[in-house]
Design an enzyme around this catalytic site. Structure first.
Site, mmCIF file in Angstrom:
data_model
loop_
_atom_site.group_PDB
_atom_site.id
_atom_site.type_symbol
_atom_site.label_atom_id
_atom_site.label_comp_id
_atom_site.label_asym_id
_atom_site.label_seq_id
_atom_site.Cartn_x
_atom_site.Cartn_y
_atom_site.Cartn_z
ATOM 1 N N SER A 181 0.819 -1.205 0.000
ATOM 2 C CA SER A 181 0.000 0.000 0.000
ATOM 3 C C SER A 181 0.858 1.263 0.000
ATOM 4 C CB SER A 181 -0.891 0.004 1.243
ATOM 5 O OG SER A 181 -1.622 1.205 1.333
ATOM 6 N N LEU A 218 -1.598 10.170 3.533
ATOM 7 C CA LEU A 218 -2.753 9.394 3.069
ATOM 8 C C LEU A 218 -3.632 10.155 2.076
ATOM 9 C CD1 LEU A 218 -3.936 7.520 6.319
ATOM 10 C CD2 LEU A 218 -2.734 6.560 4.366
ATOM 11 N N ASN A 221 -5.191 -0.576 8.525
ATOM 12 C CA ASN A 221 -3.993 0.160 8.911
ATOM 13 C C ASN A 221 -4.230 0.820 10.260
ATOM 14 O OD1 ASN A 221 -1.787 1.823 9.194
ATOM 15 N ND2 ASN A 221 -2.300 3.166 7.480
ATOM 16 N N CYS A 263 -2.719 4.784 12.041
ATOM 17 C CA CYS A 263 -3.309 6.116 11.927
ATOM 18 C C CYS A 263 -3.461 6.778 13.302
ATOM 19 C CB CYS A 263 -4.681 6.019 11.270
ATOM 20 S SG CYS A 263 -4.619 5.438 9.567
#
Length: 298
Positions: free
Chosen positions: A19, A71, A124, A127
């Site tokens: 990713s 992001l 994920n 964060c």
């Protein structure tokens, strides 16, 4: 020979594009046949679209790179409406990487992805948790447990939880995530790092700190994958500085059922093909019929 199965999903081979380093696959599809990959983990998604961080976003270091992208992404709805159909045409396993700043954002994102054509969800937990002063969900095992257990109740896709190497105790973190219902664990995400411009006497990044990745972190990532693989009974996906078939094989021998390749894609866009071919050559040379023969052999 190279096929692996993770959580009931069959991968052509154990090499997955990580990713944040592969977009949604279309750009790399202009360079080589990405259907040869085992899978692609999408650009990190959040419930709502994000512009990302201001200032410099990528900075090269010795044996690696730092990133402070923040992001940037089209949001879950944007991904489903505009990217997913084309991503599915790439004929490889599609993993949606999902982040969030609150539990509610995770749950709403998972609910939307449940109703989409993605094959797996990679949660994920690196964060920042806005309700806990910005500390990442993936730092304290009890906080991660709460998030994963709530997501597990809603998630109808195979659930991978991606661990941060900045966790207080990576093994305990992995164990608690599995106890909460993770079907698989991927590790490691980037290390929290910093760079300073000595001429301006300021941090290189507007955000001050950034994520360190690349070959520099490989020995530490390898150790963490080894330790976690010994402690949990779910498939482990290893990543962190993999830039060659040898690196990938080391992670597999350390216990990884599959690997993800990230920063190396910026060094050589088709490096995943080199790694896949290199693993196959090694197996032929060593007369290995199935990767399970060497998975976790250390």
């Amino acid at each position: 020979m190279l096929k692996v199965e993770i959580c009931g999903i069959e991968f052509k081979n154990p090499v997955i594009a990580a990713s944040g380093t592969f977009g949604f696959g279309a750009e790399y599809g202009q360079i080589y046949d990405v259907s040869k990959l085992g899978g692609i983990s999408s650009k990190g998604l959040t419930l709502n679209p994000k512009e990302g961080n201001s200032g410099l976003r990528v900075f090269e270091t010795r044996a690696g790179m730092m990133n402070s992208v923040g992001l940037q992404n089209p949001g879950v709805d944007g991904f489903i409406d505009k990217e997913l159909e084309e991503m599915k045409k790439l004929d490889t396993v599609v993993i949606a990487n999902l982040g969030g700043n609150t539990l509610e954002e995770y749950l709403t994102g998972v609910d939307k992805l449940n109703r989409s054509a993605v094959d797996m969800i990679e949660l994920n937990i690196s964060c920042p948790n806005v309700k806990h002063g910005g500390m990442a969900f993936g730092i304290k095992a009890d906080v991660a447990y709460d998030v994963v257990s709530e997501v597990r109740k809603m998630c109808r896709k195979p659930l991978i939880v991606k661990l941060s190497p900045n966790a207080e105790d990576i093994v305990d973190m992995a164990y608690k995530c599995c106890e909460a219902g993770a079907d698989s664990i991927s590790l490691v995400n980037t290390f929290k790092a910093m760079a300073i411009d000595i001429n301006s006497r300021k941090p290189v990044f507007d955000n001050v700190t950034a994520g360190l990745s690349g070959p520099a972190i490989k020995p530490i990532a390898l150790r963490m994958v080894y330790e976690v693989s010994k402690a949990v009974d779910v498939p482990v996906i290893g990543l962190g500085g993999i830039a060659s078939a040898k690196d990938a094989i080391e992670f597999i021998m350390a216990g990884a059922a599959a690997v993800q390749v990230g920063t190396a894609n910026f060094m050589k866009p088709d490096i995943c093909l080199d790694i896949i071919n290199g693993i196959e050559e090694f197996m032929k040379k060593e007369n290995i019929k199935d990767l399970k023969e060497i998975t976790g052999c250390i």
